[in-house]
Motif scaffolding. Structure first.
Motif, PDB file in Angstrom:
ATOM      1  N   LEU A  32     -14.163 -35.064   2.428  1.00 48.92           N
ATOM      2  CA  LEU A  32     -13.776 -35.812   3.800  1.00 48.92           C
ATOM      3  C   LEU A  32     -14.912 -35.907   4.639  1.00 48.92           C
ATOM      4  N   ALA A  33     -14.518 -35.471   5.931  1.00 46.51           N
ATOM      5  CA  ALA A  33     -15.664 -35.294   7.006  1.00 46.51           C
ATOM      6  C   ALA A  33     -16.996 -34.396   6.945  1.00 46.51           C
ATOM      7  N   THR A  50     -21.891 -35.553  12.581  1.00 39.88           N
ATOM      8  CA  THR A  50     -21.125 -35.401  11.940  1.00 39.88           C
ATOM      9  C   THR A  50     -20.975 -36.925  11.215  1.00 39.88           C
ATOM     10  N   ILE A  51     -20.105 -37.162  10.114  1.00 42.85           N
ATOM     11  CA  ILE A  51     -19.973 -38.323   9.180  1.00 42.85           C
ATOM     12  C   ILE A  51     -18.899 -38.183   8.452  1.00 42.85           C
ATOM     13  N   THR A  52     -17.835 -39.498   8.779  1.00 46.48           N
ATOM     14  CA  THR A  52     -16.604 -39.421   8.209  1.00 46.48           C
ATOM     15  C   THR A  52     -16.801 -40.027   6.693  1.00 46.48           C
ATOM     16  N   SER A  53     -15.809 -39.962   5.868  1.00 46.00           N
ATOM     17  CA  SER A  53     -15.722 -40.471   4.644  1.00 46.00           C
ATOM     18  C   SER A  53     -16.049 -41.918   4.595  1.00 46.00           C
ATOM     19  N   GLY A  54     -15.879 -42.657   5.700  1.00 45.18           N
ATOM     20  CA  GLY A  54     -15.936 -44.072   5.695  1.00 45.18           C
ATOM     21  C   GLY A  54     -17.260 -44.214   6.365  1.00 45.18           C
ATOM     22  N   CYS A  95     -25.118 -27.249   6.368  1.00 40.92           N
ATOM     23  CA  CYS A  95     -23.953 -28.270   6.053  1.00 40.92           C
ATOM     24  C   CYS A  95     -22.373 -27.609   6.249  1.00 40.92           C
ATOM     25  N   ASN A  96     -21.771 -28.789   6.600  1.00 47.96           N
ATOM     26  CA  ASN A  96     -20.331 -28.316   6.512  1.00 47.96           C
ATOM     27  C   ASN A  96     -19.431 -29.362   6.164  1.00 47.96           C
ATOM     28  N   ALA A  97     -18.359 -29.211   5.322  1.00 42.36           N
ATOM     29  CA  ALA A  97     -17.775 -30.134   4.704  1.00 42.36           C
ATOM     30  C   ALA A  97     -16.219 -30.125   4.160  1.00 42.36           C
ATOM     31  N   GLY A  98     -15.264 -30.951   4.523  1.00 43.00           N
ATOM     32  CA  GLY A  98     -13.973 -30.653   4.000  1.00 43.00           C
ATOM     33  C   GLY A  98     -13.730 -31.155   2.907  1.00 43.00           C
ATOM     34  N   VAL A  99     -13.208 -30.632   1.675  1.00 42.72           N
ATOM     35  CA  VAL A  99     -13.104 -30.979   0.315  1.00 42.72           C
ATOM     36  C   VAL A  99     -11.694 -30.596   0.085  1.00 42.72           C
ATOM     37  N   VAL A 100     -11.313 -31.535  -0.675  1.00 42.95           N
ATOM     38  CA  VAL A 100     -10.191 -31.543  -1.557  1.00 42.95           C
ATOM     39  C   VAL A 100     -10.548 -31.341  -3.016  1.00 42.95           C
ATOM     40  N   THR A 101      -9.938 -30.261  -3.812  1.00 44.09           N
ATOM     41  CA  THR A 101     -10.284 -29.975  -4.919  1.00 44.09           C
ATOM     42  C   THR A 101      -9.739 -30.662  -5.919  1.00 44.09           C
TER      43      THR A 101
END
Length: 120
Positions: A32-33, A50-54, A95-101
């Motif tokens: 994700l972001a 920051t950068i979004t998935s889009g 770096c930091n990121a939101g991840v869906v496994t």
């Protein structure tokens, strides 16, 4: 499990450039972001960009016009191009990121950090 590898830090003279990378691997369904943070000695960690998935981006005022955040979703990799570096940019960059496994579990991850030193 998700693994992160940061690279690209180092020593550079004022006015120089560096490109940081943050690559993820493992049981990733989607990222994700994402964002870059930095922490200088004796200071709190601060958000850099920051950068979004889009692909939408935001920047701290201190780096606007000098830093560019980007990502390659196919490679699960984020970048930070840093130009016109100043001594006050010296810090450990994370770096930091939101991840869906792949198990559809969500959490935020931090990279191990990479040192950027701007000095003559």
């Amino acid at each position: 499990q998700v693994q992160w590898v940061e690279s690209g830090g180092g020593l550079v003279q004022p006015g120089g450039s560096l490109r940081l990378s943050c690559a993820a691997s493992g049981s990733i369904f989607s990222i994700l972001a994402m964002g870059w943070y930095r922490q200088a000695p004796g200071k709190e960690r601060e958000l850099v960009a920051t950068i979004t998935s889009g692909g939408s981006t935001t920047y701290a005022d201190s780096v606007k016009g000098r830093f560019t955040i980007s990502r390659d979703n196919a490679k699960n990799t984020m970048y930070l191009q840093m130009n016109s570096l100043k001594p006050e940019d010296t810090a450990v960059y994370y770096c930091n990121a939101g991840v869906v496994t792949t198990e559809r579990l969500g959490r935020r991850y931090w990279g191990q950090g990479t040192q950027v030193t701007v000095s003559s």
